[in-house]
Design a protein around this motif. Structure first.
Motif, mmCIF file in Angstrom:
data_model
loop_
_atom_site.group_PDB
_atom_site.id
_atom_site.type_symbol
_atom_site.label_atom_id
_atom_site.label_comp_id
_atom_site.label_asym_id
_atom_site.label_seq_id
_atom_site.Cartn_x
_atom_site.Cartn_y
_atom_site.Cartn_z
ATOM 1 N N HIS A 184 0.850 -1.203 0.000
ATOM 2 C CA HIS A 184 0.000 0.000 0.000
ATOM 3 C C HIS A 184 0.879 1.243 0.000
ATOM 4 C CE1 HIS A 184 -3.386 2.595 1.056
ATOM 5 N NE2 HIS A 184 -4.158 1.591 0.731
ATOM 6 N N LEU B 223 0.050 11.603 -8.903
ATOM 7 C CA LEU B 223 1.315 12.054 -9.487
ATOM 8 C C LEU B 223 1.918 10.955 -10.361
ATOM 9 C CD1 LEU B 223 3.432 14.520 -9.118
ATOM 10 C CD2 LEU B 223 4.713 12.817 -7.856
ATOM 11 N N ILE C 296 -0.835 11.891 6.313
ATOM 12 C CA ILE C 296 -0.553 10.697 5.501
ATOM 13 C C ILE C 296 -0.512 9.437 6.355
ATOM 14 C CG2 ILE C 296 1.133 9.585 3.990
ATOM 15 C CD1 ILE C 296 1.919 12.388 3.076
ATOM 16 N N TYR C 297 0.310 9.468 7.405
ATOM 17 C CA TYR C 297 0.486 8.259 8.221
ATOM 18 C C TYR C 297 -0.505 8.339 9.368
ATOM 19 C CZ TYR C 297 4.464 8.172 5.237
ATOM 20 O OH TYR C 297 5.244 8.187 4.107
ATOM 21 N N ASN D 60 -1.282 14.478 -0.682
ATOM 22 C CA ASN D 60 -0.336 15.043 -1.654
ATOM 23 C C ASN D 60 1.034 15.198 -0.989
ATOM 24 O OD1 ASN D 60 0.480 15.950 -4.120
ATOM 25 N ND2 ASN D 60 -0.314 18.020 -3.872
ATOM 26 N N PRO E 154 8.407 14.460 -11.611
ATOM 27 C CA PRO E 154 8.202 13.011 -11.509
ATOM 28 C C PRO E 154 9.465 12.183 -11.717
ATOM 29 C CG PRO E 154 6.848 13.963 -13.269
ATOM 30 C CD PRO E 154 7.628 15.069 -12.690
ATOM 31 N N SER F 107 10.346 10.584 -8.555
ATOM 32 C CA SER F 107 9.247 9.941 -7.820
ATOM 33 C C SER F 107 9.707 8.758 -6.972
ATOM 34 C CB SER F 107 8.137 9.511 -8.782
ATOM 35 O OG SER F 107 8.646 8.582 -9.694
ATOM 36 N N PHE G 133 11.616 9.230 -2.701
ATOM 37 C CA PHE G 133 11.047 9.072 -1.358
ATOM 38 C C PHE G 133 9.711 8.352 -1.481
ATOM 39 C CE2 PHE G 133 8.639 10.037 2.361
ATOM 40 C CZ PHE G 133 9.555 10.190 3.394
ATOM 41 N N THR G 134 9.592 7.206 -0.814
ATOM 42 C CA THR G 134 8.314 6.497 -0.824
ATOM 43 C C THR G 134 7.964 6.057 0.591
ATOM 44 O OG1 THR G 134 9.460 4.445 -1.375
ATOM 45 C CG2 THR G 134 8.423 5.597 -3.197
ATOM 46 N N GLY G 135 6.682 6.093 0.879
ATOM 47 C CA GLY G 135 6.158 5.576 2.144
ATOM 48 C C GLY G 135 5.144 4.505 1.798
ATOM 49 N N LEU G 136 5.415 3.256 2.139
ATOM 50 C CA LEU G 136 4.520 2.170 1.750
ATOM 51 C C LEU G 136 4.508 1.088 2.824
ATOM 52 C CD1 LEU G 136 6.673 -0.235 0.743
ATOM 53 C CD2 LEU G 136 6.811 1.255 -1.229
ATOM 54 N N THR G 137 3.495 0.249 2.766
ATOM 55 C CA THR G 137 3.499 -0.895 3.664
ATOM 56 C C THR G 137 3.855 -2.136 2.857
ATOM 57 O OG1 THR G 137 1.160 -1.263 3.291
ATOM 58 C CG2 THR G 137 1.750 -0.003 5.247
ATOM 59 N N ARG G 138 4.595 -3.016 3.467
ATOM 60 C CA ARG G 138 4.890 -4.307 2.843
ATOM 61 C C ARG G 138 4.664 -5.381 3.898
ATOM 62 N NH1 ARG G 138 9.256 -6.427 5.051
ATOM 63 N NH2 ARG G 138 10.740 -4.998 6.031
ATOM 64 N N SER H 104 7.281 14.438 -1.342
ATOM 65 C CA SER H 104 7.639 13.330 -2.227
ATOM 66 C C SER H 104 7.008 13.557 -3.595
ATOM 67 C CB SER H 104 7.139 12.021 -1.623
ATOM 68 O OG SER H 104 5.759 12.100 -1.367
ATOM 69 N N GLY H 105 7.646 12.996 -4.561
ATOM 70 C CA GLY H 105 7.068 13.145 -5.930
ATOM 71 C C GLY H 105 8.096 13.425 -7.012
ATOM 72 N N ILE H 106 8.912 14.433 -6.881
ATOM 73 C CA ILE H 106 8.935 15.525 -5.898
ATOM 74 C C ILE H 106 7.912 16.566 -6.321
ATOM 75 C CG2 ILE H 106 10.349 17.456 -5.069
ATOM 76 C CD1 ILE H 106 12.762 15.608 -5.137
#
Lengths: 349, 309
Positions: A93, A101, B52-53, B98, B168, B171, B174-179, B295-297
C-alpha cells in the motif's frame, strides 16, 4: 463563461478474472448463505490477477478514458485520484508519493496539477465536487478524476472470520475490483452542466463501516453494520434528494435514470421505494448493475454509466441523478443531462 | 473576496514508541481553533484532512470524518436541538493526499470554495503518527497535528497565486509504503510501514524547490525582495539550510527548532506558521510565501498578502 463543467469521456478497466458468488460462498461452511446471491443480486464479480492492482487498474482506466476523449493527456489541467486502496506491486500500500502524481507521469499529463482524495465509496464523486469548483473559479479547462479499486483481497479476511450470515464482514463478499476514470471539461454556454448538491458528512454515523489494512495478514478488512448503515443512509438522504430536486426546479419523475451507489440489490430497491414514497413520484429507471460487477467501491457510478452507454441505453437529453452513499457517512447528489458523449460509445440515437 | 487565516493550532510533539492516535491529536487542534475563534462547528463548510500516516492504517471512513465526529459534535445538531434534516448545508469532510504539499493543496481547495461563496469557513487539519508503533522501518517523524481555520474576507489580501510544480523524475526518491514481511527483532510477519529515501533526496528537494520559487516569481511578477517571510516545509532534514543558500533570501525563513532527532512531516509548515504567528513576524509581514516540498517531488507555493498590513 458560465464556469460549469460536464462529462467529456469515461473509461473503465475491468479485470479479466471472474469469481462467481456460488464459488465464493462455497468456501464458507455455514448455513443460511444460499440466498446471498439472490439478495445481493451479484452473480459474479471481476477480481485482479497477480499482475493487477489498484495502480494498474487506475492507469488502464485513465488510458481508456483518453481513448474515448478528444483530449490528449497533455491537455489535462488537473488529475485527481480517488481510490480507497492504493495497492501497487501487489498488496504493497503506497502512502506517498500520491497515486495521482504517478498516474500523471504514466499517461503523460505533463502540465496537470495533482492530488489524491480519499472519501470511501464517495471518492470519485468527491473528486467531481472539488473539480467542479475549480471550473467555477476558471482555474482549469479539463480534469481527469480516476480511481482503481483492488478490494477483492477483503475476501481472505472475511472468509476466515464470518461465522453467521449476520457477520459484520458479510458485505466484504459483495465487492469486486474495477478501475474508472472520467474527464470533465468546460460545459457549453447553453448547457446546465453538472449540478452538485447536498454533499454532507454525517460524522456521528462514521462508526457504521470501518476498513483498513490488516495487522497480521496481507490486504485489508472491512466491517459494516449493514442494516444500520442502510437505514441511516436512506433516512438521511430523503431531505438531501428532496432539496436537490427543489433547488433545481425538478421533480423525481423528471429524472430518467437514478444511479445510486451499488451495494446490494435488496438494499437499493428498498431504499429507492422509500425515496419514491417520500417524493410521491418515480424516476424513469433505477440502475442496478451489480450482477456482473459487485460493489466496486468508489468506481460504481462511472462503471454503471459506462456500461449503460456501451449497451446504448441512454439518449441525448436523458437526465441522470447520481446518488452517493459512503461510510463516513457521506451523502451527495450529482445531476446532469446526457449529451453527445454517448456518440463516443457507439450510440447513434 | 479572499481567504484569511483566522486561527492556527498545533499539538505537542510526540516521539518514540508511545502510541499516539493521530485522530485524537487532530481533533484537539480543531477544537482549539473553534474555541479560540468562537466559530461554531455548524459554520464550518469543509474539513479537509491532509495527514498521511494515520492511526492503524485506517482506509475508511475518511480520517476527516472521524476527526469531525470527535471535534465538531454540534455540527450535526441544529440550534433548535432537532437532529432531523440538520445536515443540509452542514460540514463536508474528506481526506486529501499530496505528500508534504497536501496541507497547501487543502488550503487551495478551501480558498476556492470560499471564493465561489459556497462556504464561509473551512479547516485544513493534518497529522502523522506511526500507524502501529514499533512496526515501521525508517519512520522518523514526530507524532504531531496542526489545524488552520480559514475564513472569507471582504478586505484586500489573503491567499493568492497557488502553484504546484512536479518533478516526476524523482518519484522514486522518497516512498512511504506498507509491505508484508518480518521486522528484525519481532516475531511473526506483519504489515510493516517502510520509508525509503534515496541518498540524493534532500539535495533534489532543494534543487526542485529553488527552481520552483524562481518559476513562481517569474510567473507572478514578484521578486525575492518583495517577500517578507517564507513559511516552508520542515522536512526533509537539511532542506531549510540548503534553501537559504540557494534562494539567497534576505527575508526570514521560519524554522521550527525542536532539539530532537525527528522531523515534522505534513504538519511542518503549520508549525512554522504557528511560530511566526506567536512571535508576531507573521502579522508584521506584508507578503508571505508558503513553500511546501514533498515526495514526488512536488513543490506547492502560494502567496499570502496580509490584510492587516
Amino acid at each position: 463563461m458560465n464556469g460549469k463543467c460536464h462529462i467529456e469521456s469515461i473509461g473503465v478497466k475491468i479485470p479479466g478474472k471472474r469469481l462467481t458468488t456460488s464459488e465464493l460462498i462455497s468456501r464458507i461452511k455455514i448455513p443460511g448463505m444460499e440466498k446471498f446471491g439472490l439478495l445481493t443480486g451479484i452473480r459474479e464479480r471481476r477480481v485482479c490477477s497477480d499482475t493487477e492492482d489498484s495502480f494498474s487498474l487506475a492507469c488502464d482506466a485513465a488510458r481508456d478514458c483518453l481513448a474515448h476523449s478528444k483530449y490528449g493527456a497533455e491537455d489535462l489541467d488537473l488529475v485527481i485520484c480517488c481510490s480507497i486502496t492504493h495497492y501497487k506491486n501487489g498488496l504493497s500500500h503506497l502512502y506517498e508519493p500520491s497515486f495521482s502524481l504517478l498516474i500523471k507521469d504514466v499517461i503523460g499529463a505533463g502540465k496537470a496539477m495533482t492530488f489524491d482524495i480519499s472519501n470511501a465509496c464517495a471518492g470519485m464523486l468527491t473528486g467531481v465536487y472539488v473539480a467542479e469548483n475549480f471550473f467555477r473559479l476558471g482555474k482549469i479547462s479539463t480534469c481527469m478524476i480516476v480511481s482503481g479499486e483492488y478490494i477483492s483481497n477483503l475476501y481472505d479476511h472475511a472468509l476466515k472470520n464470518i461465522r453467521t450470515p449476520l457477520s459484520s464482514e458479510i458485505s466484504s463478499l459483495t465487492v469486486g475490483d474495477c478501475g474508472a476514470a472520467v474527464i470533465l471539461e468546460k460545459a457549453p454556454e447553453d448547457s446546465e452542466g453538472l449540478i452538485i448538491s447536498g454533499f454532507s458528512t454525517f460524522s456521528h454515523l462514521s462508526g457504521l463501516c470501518k476498513g483498513g489494512q490488516n495487522k497480521r495478514t496481507p490486504g485489508g478488512y472491512m466491517k459494516t453494520k449493514s442494516i444500520k448503515i442502510h437505514k441511516a443512509s436512506v433516512a438521511n438522504c430523503l431531505p438531501i434528494v428532496s432539496e436537490a430536486l427543489k433547488a433545481n426546479n425538478l421533480t423525481f419523475d423528471m429524472i430518467d435514470y437514478l444511479i445510486p451507489h451499488q451495494t446490494s440489490r435488496s438494499s437499493i430497491i428498498s431504499g429507492a421505494i422509500r425515496l419514491y414514497e417520500s417524493e410521491d413520484k418515480k424516476p424513469g429507471n433505477l440502475v442496478v448493475n451489480l450482477r456482473d460487477n459487485g460493489n466496486t467501491a468508489s468506481t460504481t457510478h462511472f462503471l454503471a454509466i459506462y456500461q449503460y452507454m456501451n449497451e446504448k441505453r441512454f439518449h441525448v437529453g436523458d437526465r441522470i441523478m447520481l446518488l452517493c452513499f459512503a461510510s463516513g457517512l457521506i451523502i451527495g447528489v450529482v445531476i446532469f443531462m446526457m449529451d453527445e458523449i454517448i456518440y463516443h460509445y457507439g450510440n447513434k440515437d | 473576496m479572499g481567504t484569511r487565516i483566522s486561527m492556527v493550532s498545533v499539538s505537542k510533539l510526540y516521539s518514540g514508541f508511545r502510541s499516539v492516535n493521530s485522530i485524537s491529536l487532530s481533533a484537539n487542534t480543531v477544537k482549539e481553533c473553534l474555541f479560540s475563534t468562537g466559530i461554531v462547528p455548524s459554520e464550518i463548510g469543509l474539513l479537509i484532512n491532509t495527514g498521511i500516516y494515520r492511526y492503524r492504517n485506517t482506509g475508511e471512513p475518511s480520517i476527516a470524518s472521524l476527526i469531525q465526529h470527535i471535534s465538531m459534535p454540534a455540527s450535526r445538531i441544529k440550534p433548535s436541538g432537532k437532529k432531523e434534516n440538520a445536515f443540509i448545508g452542514g460540514t463536508f469532510s474528506f481526506d486529501l493526499g499530496n505528500g508534504g504539499c497536501g496541507w497547501l493543496s487543502g488550503i487551495e481547495i478551501i480558498d476556492g470554495f470560499i471564493r465561489t461563496g459556497r462556504i464561509k469557513h473551512g479547516i485544513v487539519v493534518t497529522a502523522d503518527s506511526e500507524p502501529f508503533p514499533g512496526f515501521s522501518e525508517n519512520y522518523r517523524f514526530y507524532s504531531a497535528a496542526a489545524s488552520v481555520l480559514l475564513s472569507g474576507t471582504e478586505t484586500e489580501g489573503g491567499f493568492s497565486h497557488f502553484r504546484t510544480y512536479t518533478f516526476p523524475e524523482f518519484s522514486e526518491d522518497f516512498t512511504g509504503l506498507t509491505r508484508f514481511g518480518k521486522k528484525k527483532g519481532r516475531w511473526g510477519r506483519r504489515n510493516i510501514l517502510e520509508i525509503r529515501e534515496s541518498e540524493t533526496y534532500v539535495e533534489d528537494c532543494i534543487k526542485c524547490a529553488a527552481a520552483s520559487v524562481d518559476r513562481f516569481l517569474g510567473e507572478t511578477g514578484y521578486s525575492m525582495g518583495d517577500i517578507d517571510l517564507i513559511i516552508p516545509s520542515q522536512s526533509p532534514k537539511g532542506l531549510l539550510p540548503g534553501l537559504k543558500d540557494k534562494l539567497s533570501a534576505s527575508c526570514k525563513l521560519v524554522e521550527v527548532r525542536n532539539g530532537m532527532n525527528r522531523e515534522l512531516h505534513t504538519a511542518g509548515p503549520a508549525f512554522a506558521l504557528k511560530n511566526s504567528w506567536n512571535d508576531n513576524s507573521f502579522i508584521a509581514s506584508e507578503n508571505i510565501l508558503f513553500l511546501t516540498v514533498g515526495s514526488g517531488i512536488s513543490v506547492s507555493i502560494a502567496l499570502f498578502q496580509n490584510p492587516s498590513c
